[in-house]
Scaffold this motif. Sequence first.
Motif, PDB file in Angstrom:
ATOM      1  N   SER A 147     -33.006  13.871  -4.426  1.00  0.00           N
ATOM      2  CA  SER A 147     -32.933  15.240  -3.903  1.00  0.00           C
ATOM      3  C   SER A 147     -31.481  15.570  -3.599  1.00  0.00           C
ATOM      4  O   SER A 147     -30.649  14.673  -3.392  1.00  0.00           O
ATOM      5  N   LEU A 148     -31.178  16.859  -3.558  1.00  0.00           N
ATOM      6  CA  LEU A 148     -29.837  17.296  -3.152  1.00  0.00           C
ATOM      7  C   LEU A 148     -29.905  18.737  -2.696  1.00  0.00           C
ATOM      8  O   LEU A 148     -30.834  19.474  -3.017  1.00  0.00           O
ATOM      9  N   CYS A 149     -28.897  19.140  -1.932  1.00  0.00           N
ATOM     10  CA  CYS A 149     -28.741  20.543  -1.559  1.00  0.00           C
ATOM     11  C   CYS A 149     -27.260  20.806  -1.319  1.00  0.00           C
ATOM     12  O   CYS A 149     -26.468  19.877  -1.123  1.00  0.00           O
ATOM     13  N   PHE A 150     -26.889  22.079  -1.359  1.00  0.00           N
ATOM     14  CA  PHE A 150     -25.518  22.475  -1.050  1.00  0.00           C
ATOM     15  C   PHE A 150     -25.500  23.064   0.352  1.00  0.00           C
ATOM     16  O   PHE A 150     -26.352  23.883   0.706  1.00  0.00           O
ATOM     17  N   PHE A 157     -32.375  19.948   6.625  1.00  0.00           N
ATOM     18  CA  PHE A 157     -33.682  19.336   6.833  1.00  0.00           C
ATOM     19  C   PHE A 157     -33.940  18.365   5.684  1.00  0.00           C
ATOM     20  O   PHE A 157     -33.789  18.718   4.516  1.00  0.00           O
ATOM     21  N   SER A 158     -34.327  17.149   6.031  1.00  0.00           N
ATOM     22  CA  SER A 158     -34.646  16.150   5.013  1.00  0.00           C
ATOM     23  C   SER A 158     -36.056  15.629   5.234  1.00  0.00           C
ATOM     24  O   SER A 158     -36.506  15.475   6.366  1.00  0.00           O
ATOM     25  N   GLY A 159     -36.754  15.362   4.129  1.00  0.00           N
ATOM     26  CA  GLY A 159     -38.106  14.833   4.199  1.00  0.00           C
ATOM     27  C   GLY A 159     -38.275  13.693   3.222  1.00  0.00           C
ATOM     28  O   GLY A 159     -37.618  13.650   2.177  1.00  0.00           O
ATOM     29  N   SER A 160     -39.160  12.761   3.555  1.00  0.00           N
ATOM     30  CA  SER A 160     -39.293  11.551   2.770  1.00  0.00           C
ATOM     31  C   SER A 160     -40.737  11.271   2.406  1.00  0.00           C
ATOM     32  O   SER A 160     -41.677  11.816   2.998  1.00  0.00           O
ATOM     33  N   VAL A 161     -40.903  10.375   1.440  1.00  0.00           N
ATOM     34  CA  VAL A 161     -42.228   9.984   0.976  1.00  0.00           C
ATOM     35  C   VAL A 161     -43.084   9.425   2.102  1.00  0.00           C
ATOM     36  O   VAL A 161     -44.294   9.662   2.149  1.00  0.00           O
ATOM     37  N   GLU A 162     -42.466   8.693   3.037  1.00  0.00           N
ATOM     38  CA  GLU A 162     -43.275   8.083   4.095  1.00  0.00           C
ATOM     39  C   GLU A 162     -43.772   9.108   5.107  1.00  0.00           C
ATOM     40  O   GLU A 162     -44.541   8.773   6.007  1.00  0.00           O
ATOM     41  N   GLN A 215     -33.120  20.671   2.354  1.00  0.00           N
ATOM     42  CA  GLN A 215     -32.927  22.112   2.415  1.00  0.00           C
ATOM     43  C   GLN A 215     -31.960  22.427   3.550  1.00  0.00           C
ATOM     44  O   GLN A 215     -32.029  21.814   4.617  1.00  0.00           O
ATOM     45  N   SER A 216     -31.070  23.386   3.315  1.00  0.00           N
ATOM     46  CA  SER A 216     -30.151  23.828   4.371  1.00  0.00           C
ATOM     47  C   SER A 216     -30.596  25.191   4.886  1.00  0.00           C
ATOM     48  O   SER A 216     -31.144  26.012   4.142  1.00  0.00           O
ATOM     49  N   GLN A 217     -30.368  25.415   6.167  1.00  0.00           N
ATOM     50  CA  GLN A 217     -30.650  26.698   6.815  1.00  0.00           C
ATOM     51  C   GLN A 217     -29.556  26.936   7.838  1.00  0.00           C
ATOM     52  O   GLN A 217     -29.571  26.347   8.916  1.00  0.00           O
TER      53      GLN A 217
END
Length: 426
Positions: A151-154, A203-208, A196-198
């Motif tokens: 994943s990535l975001c700017f 905000f980061s989310g993971s498989v677990e 995602q940036s706001q």
Amino acid sequence: MLITSLLVFHRKFCLMAVSCDDITDDAEFRSRRQTWEKAKFRLRTLEGHGDIVTCAVAVDNLVISGSRDTTVKVWHVPTATEQRNLGGHSGGVTCLSAPPPEYCRRLARVFDLADKERFVLSGSTDCCVRIWALSSGQCIKSIYTFNAVSSLCFLPEGEGFIVTGSDAGKLQVWSWSSLENCQSENAHLDAVTTLQSQGPLVFSGSVEGSVCVWEVSGQRTEPLRRLHVWGPEVTGCGGDDGVNGRLILSPRGDRVFLTCGKASIRILNWRTGMMTRLTNHSSTAGVTDCVNQIPGLLVGSCFDITNGESTINLFSLPQCKYLVTLTSSDLPRILCFAAWLTASGDHRWVTGGRNLTVWEQLPGSFKKRGDVTVRRDSRLVDCLLESDRDSEDEQNEVDDDEDSIPQDTSETEEPASSSWLRCVLQ
């Protein structure tokens, strides 16, 4: 006596104000619902990828798509033609991001390119992030991350940063100006499938099933500071046996909308940890793969694993009230979604999965029937937001009422979600 009278008047005035707001909200909702009930779309398939389309972004009249076939393709939407094929990755492309124009201008000056140049970032299982110039299709820079990029975001704050997530749970931050590594964090226990940036938050989310909230500290080194961590016991997105769906999130103010291959959309208040659920399918056979936002709308994809029907559900924001369901014959499972508005204010969307499909909203005066069926699912109309605590209490009771709000059943949804995770990261 005078004070008592004033208090009574104030209370009545407040109640009247609330009542007027409710009436206004209801009127806006009805108007929005009626508009979408009459909506027509034309669908066009963009053919060219040789494998699953995993991600897509929109830049002006262009759609950029990434695939497990290792390529990034640029499409001209008005003519539905492939403009460029960006080949350079040696592994499947898992994520894309398009920096804002002002940050593109800064980088364009560094490489002596035109000020109007636009760039797109792509991440891959080959451990690389590539920066592409859209006008020429040239890869102007590549960052080797030492980990498969999932994943990535700017982050458009300060000088700008690229944030990457790995399949091993690592979060890394890179300077947009120098492309040097600024920070590395072991943020999650498993693959970081969404970033995602706001504003000044990431905000980061993971498989677990965990969600982390990060704040931009303003420092050149270690620019992110962790604010909150909410584990799977809070989000409800974890699995007992360690095999979970691909968690996707979309932030809005204090709320984060989450999907993890289950029938409902989870809503996390990231400040308090309070969880609610929004029904996105009328039975536990529904799998929600992605969630996104358009001004005034929450969009959730859904795939029924019993009959193979793929749909898009629209909810009104900020109330999260169900509007309509959109579907079409032979519409494949939707794994990624991007949207933008045309100059006339009509919607254009692109969905990816087995196919890459452009959804073009037709004007109201268009006489012919569109390619999309718009319907209202009566089983979703009366489904309200419910807290996870309430759901747990209800599960302890014996209730055979088929009209009750559907509950998530991990055993039913597990095979579909785990297969999607494998298709993205393999």
